[in-house]
Motif scaffolding. Structure first.
Motif, PDB file in Angstrom:
ATOM      1  N   THR A 155       0.985  -8.159  -1.293  1.00 46.01           N
ATOM      2  CA  THR A 155      -0.295  -7.502  -1.585  1.00 46.01           C
ATOM      3  C   THR A 155      -0.802  -6.648  -0.427  1.00 46.01           C
ATOM      4  O   THR A 155      -1.872  -6.069  -0.520  1.00 46.01           O
ATOM      5  CB  THR A 155      -1.361  -8.565  -1.929  1.00 46.01           C
ATOM      6  N   TRP A 156      -0.041  -6.570   0.660  1.00 46.10           N
ATOM      7  CA  TRP A 156      -0.475  -5.810   1.828  1.00 46.10           C
ATOM      8  C   TRP A 156       0.219  -4.443   1.863  1.00 46.10           C
ATOM      9  O   TRP A 156       1.135  -4.161   1.092  1.00 46.10           O
ATOM     10  CB  TRP A 156      -0.164  -6.598   3.101  1.00 46.10           C
ATOM     11  N   GLY A 157      -0.225  -3.618   2.783  1.00 45.20           N
ATOM     12  CA  GLY A 157       0.426  -2.326   2.976  1.00 45.20           C
ATOM     13  C   GLY A 157       0.422  -1.483   1.707  1.00 45.20           C
ATOM     14  O   GLY A 157      -0.580  -1.422   0.996  1.00 45.20           O
ATOM     15  N   VAL A 158       1.555  -0.831   1.419  1.00 44.38           N
ATOM     16  CA  VAL A 158       1.653   0.076   0.275  1.00 44.38           C
ATOM     17  C   VAL A 158       2.653  -0.425  -0.761  1.00 44.38           C
ATOM     18  O   VAL A 158       3.142   0.350  -1.577  1.00 44.38           O
ATOM     19  CB  VAL A 158       2.036   1.503   0.741  1.00 44.38           C
ATOM     20  N   PHE A 159       2.941  -1.721  -0.741  1.00 44.73           N
ATOM     21  CA  PHE A 159       3.956  -2.256  -1.645  1.00 44.73           C
ATOM     22  C   PHE A 159       3.633  -2.002  -3.116  1.00 44.73           C
ATOM     23  O   PHE A 159       4.542  -1.857  -3.934  1.00 44.73           O
ATOM     24  CB  PHE A 159       4.131  -3.765  -1.419  1.00 44.73           C
ATOM     25  N   LEU A 160       2.358  -1.949  -3.479  1.00 43.45           N
ATOM     26  CA  LEU A 160       1.980  -1.788  -4.886  1.00 43.45           C
ATOM     27  C   LEU A 160       1.778  -0.326  -5.280  1.00 43.45           C
ATOM     28  O   LEU A 160       1.421  -0.036  -6.416  1.00 43.45           O
ATOM     29  CB  LEU A 160       0.696  -2.579  -5.167  1.00 43.45           C
ATOM     30  N   ASP A 161       2.033   0.576  -4.356  1.00 43.62           N
ATOM     31  CA  ASP A 161       1.805   2.009  -4.558  1.00 43.62           C
ATOM     32  C   ASP A 161       3.120   2.693  -4.952  1.00 43.62           C
ATOM     33  O   ASP A 161       4.005   2.870  -4.128  1.00 43.62           O
ATOM     34  CB  ASP A 161       1.248   2.610  -3.272  1.00 43.62           C
ATOM     35  N   GLU A 162       3.228   3.087  -6.209  1.00 45.62           N
ATOM     36  CA  GLU A 162       4.471   3.674  -6.707  1.00 45.62           C
ATOM     37  C   GLU A 162       4.820   4.974  -5.985  1.00 45.62           C
ATOM     38  O   GLU A 162       5.991   5.232  -5.682  1.00 45.62           O
ATOM     39  CB  GLU A 162       4.379   3.941  -8.206  1.00 45.62           C
ATOM     40  N   GLU A 163       3.838   5.800  -5.679  1.00 48.56           N
ATOM     41  CA  GLU A 163       4.117   7.076  -5.030  1.00 48.56           C
ATOM     42  C   GLU A 163       4.730   6.873  -3.647  1.00 48.56           C
ATOM     43  O   GLU A 163       5.699   7.546  -3.278  1.00 48.56           O
ATOM     44  CB  GLU A 163       2.831   7.898  -4.897  1.00 48.56           C
ATOM     45  N   LYS A 164       4.194   5.944  -2.879  1.00 52.49           N
ATOM     46  CA  LYS A 164       4.661   5.753  -1.508  1.00 52.49           C
ATOM     47  C   LYS A 164       5.938   4.915  -1.436  1.00 52.49           C
ATOM     48  O   LYS A 164       6.741   5.082  -0.526  1.00 52.49           O
ATOM     49  CB  LYS A 164       3.565   5.114  -0.667  1.00 52.49           C
ATOM     50  N   GLN A 165       6.140   4.012  -2.401  1.00 47.89           N
ATOM     51  CA  GLN A 165       7.292   3.121  -2.342  1.00 47.89           C
ATOM     52  C   GLN A 165       8.413   3.502  -3.300  1.00 47.89           C
ATOM     53  O   GLN A 165       9.564   3.149  -3.091  1.00 47.89           O
ATOM     54  CB  GLN A 165       6.857   1.675  -2.652  1.00 47.89           C
ATOM     55  N   GLY A 166       8.066   4.169  -4.391  1.00 47.13           N
ATOM     56  CA  GLY A 166       9.082   4.546  -5.365  1.00 47.13           C
ATOM     57  C   GLY A 166       9.344   3.493  -6.413  1.00 47.13           C
ATOM     58  O   GLY A 166      10.125   3.706  -7.347  1.00 47.13           O
ATOM     59  N   GLY A 167       8.688   2.350  -6.291  1.00 50.83           N
ATOM     60  CA  GLY A 167       8.881   1.263  -7.241  1.00 50.83           C
ATOM     61  C   GLY A 167       8.444  -0.062  -6.644  1.00 50.83           C
ATOM     62  O   GLY A 167       7.919  -0.109  -5.521  1.00 50.83           O
ATOM     63  N   GLY A 168       8.689  -1.127  -7.403  1.00 47.74           N
ATOM     64  CA  GLY A 168       8.266  -2.461  -7.002  1.00 47.74           C
ATOM     65  C   GLY A 168       9.411  -3.355  -6.589  1.00 47.74           C
ATOM     66  O   GLY A 168      10.181  -3.012  -5.686  1.00 47.74           O
ATOM     67  N   PRO A 169       9.574  -4.497  -7.247  1.00 44.81           N
ATOM     68  CA  PRO A 169      10.591  -5.458  -6.824  1.00 44.81           C
ATOM     69  C   PRO A 169      12.017  -4.917  -6.893  1.00 44.81           C
ATOM     70  O   PRO A 169      12.868  -5.344  -6.117  1.00 44.81           O
ATOM     71  CB  PRO A 169      10.397  -6.634  -7.782  1.00 44.81           C
ATOM     72  N   LEU A 170      12.289  -3.995  -7.803  1.00 45.64           N
ATOM     73  CA  LEU A 170      13.649  -3.459  -7.900  1.00 45.64           C
ATOM     74  C   LEU A 170      14.055  -2.765  -6.606  1.00 45.64           C
ATOM     75  O   LEU A 170      15.126  -3.022  -6.051  1.00 45.64           O
ATOM     76  CB  LEU A 170      13.757  -2.491  -9.083  1.00 45.64           C
ATOM     77  N   ILE A 171      13.199  -1.881  -6.110  1.00 51.67           N
ATOM     78  CA  ILE A 171      13.535  -1.115  -4.909  1.00 51.67           C
ATOM     79  C   ILE A 171      13.262  -1.915  -3.639  1.00 51.67           C
ATOM     80  O   ILE A 171      13.789  -1.601  -2.575  1.00 51.67           O
ATOM     81  CB  ILE A 171      12.760   0.223  -4.904  1.00 51.67           C
ATOM     82  N   ASP A 172      12.460  -2.981  -3.762  1.00 52.54           N
ATOM     83  CA  ASP A 172      12.102  -3.786  -2.586  1.00 52.54           C
ATOM     84  C   ASP A 172      13.099  -4.911  -2.318  1.00 52.54           C
ATOM     85  O   ASP A 172      13.694  -4.988  -1.242  1.00 52.54           O
ATOM     86  CB  ASP A 172      10.695  -4.363  -2.771  1.00 52.54           C
ATOM     87  N   ILE A 173      13.313  -5.785  -3.301  1.00 51.70           N
ATOM     88  CA  ILE A 173      14.224  -6.919  -3.100  1.00 51.70           C
ATOM     89  C   ILE A 173      15.475  -6.823  -3.962  1.00 51.70           C
ATOM     90  O   ILE A 173      16.526  -7.346  -3.589  1.00 51.70           O
ATOM     91  CB  ILE A 173      13.507  -8.271  -3.330  1.00 51.70           C
ATOM     92  N   GLY A 174      15.377  -6.131  -5.086  1.00 48.02           N
ATOM     93  CA  GLY A 174      16.576  -5.910  -5.891  1.00 48.02           C
ATOM     94  C   GLY A 174      17.626  -5.137  -5.115  1.00 48.02           C
ATOM     95  O   GLY A 174      18.832  -5.336  -5.291  1.00 48.02           O
ATOM     96  N   THR A 175      17.170  -4.284  -4.212  1.00 44.32           N
ATOM     97  CA  THR A 175      18.089  -3.491  -3.396  1.00 44.32           C
ATOM     98  C   THR A 175      18.973  -4.369  -2.522  1.00 44.32           C
ATOM     99  O   THR A 175      20.151  -4.088  -2.327  1.00 44.32           O
ATOM    100  CB  THR A 175      17.285  -2.471  -2.538  1.00 44.32           C
TER     101      THR A 175
END
Length: 358
Positions: free
Chosen positions: A163-183
């Motif tokens: 819930t911190w930083g920009v993790f929930l921001d699609e524009e800045k991260q490009g996605g959620g759990p897929l691009i974060d931990i699925g990677t």
């Protein structure tokens, strides 16, 4: 020989992984710290920097420091390509945090920059350096599993939304759990299979639990209005040789089957999984067997030290690759394929159609 390192982005991943690990590498001086929040840069410099280190708010000023040999990019995903390319063009070797980039086009631009400047580039997939990953890699390289034609990439959290930083921001991260931990899970699976030629991808993403108010969560409830990325995503990947990979990822999913940065493999001669430790399975003398591997930190394929922390081994191996002019363990071409597949899952989810590769 000593390498001078600059850190761009002094947030959680820098302080939790890169800085404490690099500080333990003898041939390294941490001389530059940059963050748009200058206070974070000052704090990191105070804790990890050499006496003469410099602090910057603008990454371009850090890159102008000719004394810096290596840059670690620890910023949100949206700026990975921009900063990495600029660092390579400035004559620095670069480790960029995962994922490599938001898109295949951006990832390719990073590789092109590394090649034209004859500099090394790697991506922060530290799970390759775990003892179970190292052991399984040796098993697959020796051919014990035979032709690995089916794999699963596991990245499932029941309720652990950052819930911190920009993790929930699609524009800045490009996605959620897929691009974060699925990677991480996909990187491990492709590496174990030694298969980097995708043929087609089908994907689904879901925005279901992220809409809930006052939700249970490891780091406290999230604001549904801020939750602009998926809360779970799933992919079906067919490789050019017919092998198939199923990828599962979530930050929030109603399941008790939780696993993160793990893989399951099935081959013609045996199988393996990381579900309950590292387990190998097969058939011998017309009987089925399961072997639970007892792991310690010995016998790592490319490191003989005593550390048992994957981030420390990752840092040492990365610095060694620069000092000895060898390929980094995580090759940028491999990381590009991970990005290519993740991007295809998102595209398939948007269009409802399969994505095919040439």
């Amino acid at each position: 020989m000593t390498l001078n390192i600059g850190i761009i982005g002094c947030g959680g991943i820098a302080n939790g992984k890169h800085l404490p690990s690099l500080q333990k590498v003898e041939a390294v001086n941490l001389v530059g710290f940059c963050d748009i929040d200058i206070d974070k840069a000052h704090l990191a410099a105070t804790e990890y920097g050499v006496e003469s280190c410099e602090v910057y708010k603008d990454y371009k000023q850090l890159l102008a420091n000719e004394a810096i040999d290596v840059v670690h990019v620890c910023t949100p995903n949206i700026s990975h390509k921009e900063i990495t390319v600029a660092a390579l063009d400035a004559g620095k070797h670069v480790m960029c945090e995962k994922p490599m980039a938001k898109s295949t086009e951006e990832a390719q631009a990073m590789i092109d920059a590394a090649k034209r400047n004859n500099k090394k580039l790697t991506i922060g997939y530290q799970n390759r350096f775990r003892p179970d990953s190292q052991y399984l890699r040796k098993v697959t390289q020796r051919g014990d599993l035979g032709d690995i034609y089916f794999g699963k990439a596991h990245a499932i959290r029941r309720r652990a939304v950052p819930t911190w930083g920009v993790f929930l921001d699609e524009e800045k991260q490009g996605g959620g759990p897929l691009i974060d931990i699925g990677t991480h899970a996909l990187d491990l699976t492709l590496w174990m299979m030694n298969n980097y030629q995708p043929a087609s991808v089908m994907g689904s993403t879901f925005h279901k639990l992220g809409k809930k108010e006052d939700a249970a969560n490891a780091w406290g409830s999230w604001n549904p209005e801020d939750f602009t990325v998926e809360d779970s995503a799933f992919g079906y990947i067919k490789m050019s040789n017919g092998a198939t990979i199923m990828l599962e990822s979530s930050w929030a999913l109603n399941t008790l089957d939780e696993d993160e940065a793990k893989c399951t493999l099935s081959g013609t001669d045996g199988g393996a999984d990381m579900k309950e430790g590292l387990r190998l399975n097969g058939e011998d003398f017309s009987k089925l067997y399961t072997t639970n591997v007892e792991l310690d930190n010995k016998g790592v394929a490319f490191y003989d030290g005593e550390e048992d922390d994957e981030a420390e081994i990752e840092a040492q191996c990365w610095i060694d690759s620069i000092m000895n002019d060898t390929e980094p363990v995580v090759k940028p071409q491999e990381a590009l394929v991970v990005t290519q597949i993740l991007e295809a899952i998102y595209e398939s989810a948007r269009t409802g159609k399969a994505v095919y590769f040439n």
